[in-house]
Design a protein around this motif. Structure first.
Motif, PDB file in Angstrom:
ATOM      1  N   VAL A 116       1.281  16.653 -13.311  1.00 29.62           N
ATOM      2  CA  VAL A 116       0.926  18.060 -13.087  1.00 29.62           C
ATOM      3  C   VAL A 116       1.991  18.973 -13.685  1.00 29.62           C
ATOM      4  CG1 VAL A 116       0.659  19.830 -11.305  1.00 29.62           C
ATOM      5  CG2 VAL A 116      -0.541  17.667 -11.089  1.00 29.62           C
ATOM      6  N   TYR A 117       3.275  18.627 -13.471  1.00 26.75           N
ATOM      7  CA  TYR A 117       4.333  19.470 -14.046  1.00 26.75           C
ATOM      8  C   TYR A 117       4.279  19.440 -15.570  1.00 26.75           C
ATOM      9  CZ  TYR A 117       8.695  21.787 -14.932  1.00 26.75           C
ATOM     10  OH  TYR A 117       9.624  22.683 -15.368  1.00 26.75           O
ATOM     11  N   GLY A 118       4.078  18.263 -16.142  1.00 27.59           N
ATOM     12  CA  GLY A 118       3.988  18.183 -17.600  1.00 27.59           C
ATOM     13  C   GLY A 118       2.816  18.983 -18.151  1.00 27.59           C
ATOM     14  N   TYR A 119       1.702  18.982 -17.427  1.00 29.82           N
ATOM     15  CA  TYR A 119       0.525  19.732 -17.865  1.00 29.82           C
ATOM     16  C   TYR A 119       0.763  21.238 -17.767  1.00 29.82           C
ATOM     17  CZ  TYR A 119      -4.359  21.205 -18.111  1.00 29.82           C
ATOM     18  OH  TYR A 119      -5.522  21.804 -18.459  1.00 29.82           O
ATOM     19  N   LEU A 120       1.493  21.662 -16.729  1.00 32.39           N
ATOM     20  CA  LEU A 120       1.710  23.088 -16.501  1.00 32.39           C
ATOM     21  C   LEU A 120       3.070  23.584 -17.006  1.00 32.39           C
ATOM     22  CD1 LEU A 120       0.272  23.349 -12.892  1.00 32.39           C
ATOM     23  CD2 LEU A 120      -0.809  24.053 -15.025  1.00 32.39           C
TER      24      LEU A 120
ATOM     25  N   PHE B 227      12.963  25.970 -21.609  1.00 25.20           N
ATOM     26  CA  PHE B 227      13.376  25.976 -20.206  1.00 25.20           C
ATOM     27  C   PHE B 227      12.527  25.007 -19.384  1.00 25.20           C
ATOM     28  CE2 PHE B 227      12.359  27.673 -15.975  1.00 25.20           C
ATOM     29  CZ  PHE B 227      13.590  27.520 -15.364  1.00 25.20           C
ATOM     30  N   SER B 228      11.218  25.125 -19.498  1.00 25.80           N
ATOM     31  CA  SER B 228      10.347  24.286 -18.672  1.00 25.80           C
ATOM     32  C   SER B 228      10.441  22.815 -19.067  1.00 25.80           C
ATOM     33  CB  SER B 228       8.904  24.771 -18.752  1.00 25.80           C
ATOM     34  OG  SER B 228       8.432  24.718 -20.072  1.00 25.80           O
ATOM     35  N   LEU B 229      10.530  22.525 -20.362  1.00 28.74           N
ATOM     36  CA  LEU B 229      10.675  21.131 -20.788  1.00 28.74           C
ATOM     37  C   LEU B 229      12.076  20.603 -20.494  1.00 28.74           C
ATOM     38  CD1 LEU B 229       8.639  21.102 -24.119  1.00 28.74           C
ATOM     39  CD2 LEU B 229       7.949  20.310 -21.850  1.00 28.74           C
ATOM     40  N   GLY B 230      13.080  21.475 -20.468  1.00 29.14           N
ATOM     41  CA  GLY B 230      14.429  21.044 -20.081  1.00 29.14           C
ATOM     42  C   GLY B 230      14.492  20.617 -18.626  1.00 29.14           C
ATOM     43  N   VAL B 231      13.824  21.357 -17.767  1.00 34.54           N
ATOM     44  CA  VAL B 231      13.745  20.958 -16.358  1.00 34.54           C
ATOM     45  C   VAL B 231      12.993  19.644 -16.236  1.00 34.54           C
ATOM     46  CG1 VAL B 231      12.791  21.605 -14.108  1.00 34.54           C
ATOM     47  CG2 VAL B 231      13.949  23.305 -15.497  1.00 34.54           C
ATOM     48  N   PHE B 232      11.929  19.488 -17.014  1.00 33.76           N
ATOM     49  CA  PHE B 232      11.147  18.255 -17.023  1.00 33.76           C
ATOM     50  C   PHE B 232      12.010  17.085 -17.484  1.00 33.76           C
ATOM     51  CE2 PHE B 232       7.521  15.759 -18.929  1.00 33.76           C
ATOM     52  CZ  PHE B 232       6.920  15.475 -17.726  1.00 33.76           C
ATOM     53  N   ALA B 233      12.830  17.290 -18.513  1.00 34.89           N
ATOM     54  CA  ALA B 233      13.699  16.228 -19.024  1.00 34.89           C
ATOM     55  C   ALA B 233      14.822  15.897 -18.043  1.00 34.89           C
ATOM     56  CB  ALA B 233      14.297  16.641 -20.370  1.00 34.89           C
TER      57      ALA B 233
ATOM     58  N   GLY C 109       0.818  -1.216   0.000  1.00 39.75           N
ATOM     59  CA  GLY C 109       0.000   0.000   0.000  1.00 39.75           C
ATOM     60  C   GLY C 109       0.844   1.254   0.000  1.00 39.75           C
ATOM     61  N   GLY C 110       1.888   1.294   0.824  1.00 41.66           N
ATOM     62  CA  GLY C 110       2.786   2.449   0.863  1.00 41.66           C
ATOM     63  C   GLY C 110       3.513   2.645  -0.452  1.00 41.66           C
ATOM     64  N   THR C 111       3.921   1.544  -1.069  1.00 42.98           N
ATOM     65  CA  THR C 111       4.594   1.628  -2.364  1.00 42.98           C
ATOM     66  C   THR C 111       3.645   2.177  -3.427  1.00 42.98           C
ATOM     67  OG1 THR C 111       5.998  -0.244  -1.774  1.00 42.98           O
ATOM     68  CG2 THR C 111       5.826   0.285  -4.106  1.00 42.98           C
ATOM     69  N   ALA C 112       2.406   1.701  -3.423  1.00 41.15           N
ATOM     70  CA  ALA C 112       1.428   2.161  -4.409  1.00 41.15           C
ATOM     71  C   ALA C 112       1.117   3.649  -4.226  1.00 41.15           C
ATOM     72  CB  ALA C 112       0.150   1.340  -4.304  1.00 41.15           C
ATOM     73  N   VAL C 113       0.949   4.089  -2.982  1.00 41.03           N
ATOM     74  CA  VAL C 113       0.660   5.499  -2.718  1.00 41.03           C
ATOM     75  C   VAL C 113       1.849   6.375  -3.140  1.00 41.03           C
ATOM     76  CG1 VAL C 113       0.293   7.198  -0.886  1.00 41.03           C
ATOM     77  CG2 VAL C 113      -1.043   5.102  -0.924  1.00 41.03           C
ATOM     78  N   GLY C 114       3.068   5.951  -2.801  1.00 40.86           N
ATOM     79  CA  GLY C 114       4.261   6.709  -3.187  1.00 40.86           C
ATOM     80  C   GLY C 114       4.413   6.811  -4.692  1.00 40.86           C
ATOM     81  N   ASN C 115       4.164   5.704  -5.394  1.00 43.01           N
ATOM     82  CA  ASN C 115       4.271   5.711  -6.850  1.00 43.01           C
ATOM     83  C   ASN C 115       3.188   6.600  -7.458  1.00 43.01           C
ATOM     84  OD1 ASN C 115       5.272   5.044  -9.325  1.00 43.01           O
ATOM     85  ND2 ASN C 115       4.423   2.985  -9.370  1.00 43.01           N
ATOM     86  N   LEU C 116       1.979   6.532  -6.922  1.00 41.44           N
ATOM     87  CA  LEU C 116       0.895   7.378  -7.416  1.00 41.44           C
ATOM     88  C   LEU C 116       1.215   8.858  -7.220  1.00 41.44           C
ATOM     89  CD1 LEU C 116      -2.060   7.436  -8.523  1.00 41.44           C
ATOM     90  CD2 LEU C 116      -2.764   7.566  -6.137  1.00 41.44           C
ATOM     91  N   MET C 117       1.765   9.206  -6.063  1.00 45.04           N
ATOM     92  CA  MET C 117       2.128  10.605  -5.808  1.00 45.04           C
ATOM     93  C   MET C 117       3.221  11.075  -6.759  1.00 45.04           C
ATOM     94  SD  MET C 117       1.986  10.677  -1.661  1.00 45.04           S
ATOM     95  CE  MET C 117       2.895  12.196  -1.555  1.00 45.04           C
ATOM     96  N   GLU C 118       4.188  10.218  -7.012  1.00 44.03           N
ATOM     97  CA  GLU C 118       5.279  10.603  -7.911  1.00 44.03           C
ATOM     98  C   GLU C 118       4.750  10.865  -9.317  1.00 44.03           C
ATOM     99  OE1 GLU C 118       9.457   8.848  -9.710  1.00 44.03           O
ATOM    100  OE2 GLU C 118       8.387   7.709  -8.182  1.00 44.03           O
ATOM    101  N   TRP C 119       3.922   9.973  -9.836  1.00 40.27           N
ATOM    102  CA  TRP C 119       3.405  10.156 -11.183  1.00 40.27           C
ATOM    103  C   TRP C 119       2.406  11.304 -11.255  1.00 40.27           C
ATOM    104  CZ3 TRP C 119       5.846   8.859 -15.229  1.00 40.27           C
ATOM    105  CH2 TRP C 119       6.729   7.786 -15.178  1.00 40.27           C
TER     106      TRP C 119
END
Length: 122
Positions: free
Chosen positions: A60-64, A84-90, A45-55
């Motif tokens: 959200v960052y990719g959308y914004l 700049f924003s996509l470079g940080v994303f990459a 459960g902790g692993t699933a919640v952590g993975n969900l939060m990460e994605w």
């Protein structure tokens, strides 16, 4: 009842003799790992919640990403803002595996809990 590991065939050379002695060692209680079902469910459960939060964060960052470029670089052209924003994303996709390699090796030596605490504080 005592379990015995399989033995090497006879006629082994002295170079691999230590391996055959280790193969003949009897199993001990400390060789068996027992997992409590409730602890296993908590871990999954902790692993699933952590993975969900990460994605969720990545999504959200990719959308914004376009908006973030305009917020942080208001005087730059729109192309520079997006790069700049996509470079940080990459950079996150480059840093994540490198961090896993480095912190994983350190975690094997000093303990994963200490490395997890370090990465959270960092």
């Amino acid at each position: 009842m005592t379990a015995v590991l399989p033995q090497e065939p006879t006629g082994t050379t002295p170079a691999n003799a230590p391996a055959t002695r280790a193969a003949r060692r009897r199993l001990r209680v400390s060789d068996v790992t027992v997992v409590d079902n409730s602890m296993l469910k908590k871990t999954i459960g902790g692993t699933a919640v952590g993975n969900l939060m990460e994605w969720y964060d990545v999504g959200v960052y990719g959308y914004l990403a376009v908006t973030m470029g305009a917020v942080f670089l208001p005087q730059a052209s729109s192309g520079v803002q997006i790069l700049f924003s996509l470079g940080v994303f990459a950079a996150t996709y480059v840093a994540r595996p490198l961090g896993g390699i480095v912190c994983g090796r350190i975690g094997d030596k000093v303990g994963r809990q200490k490395v997890l605490a370090f990465t959270l504080v960092m």
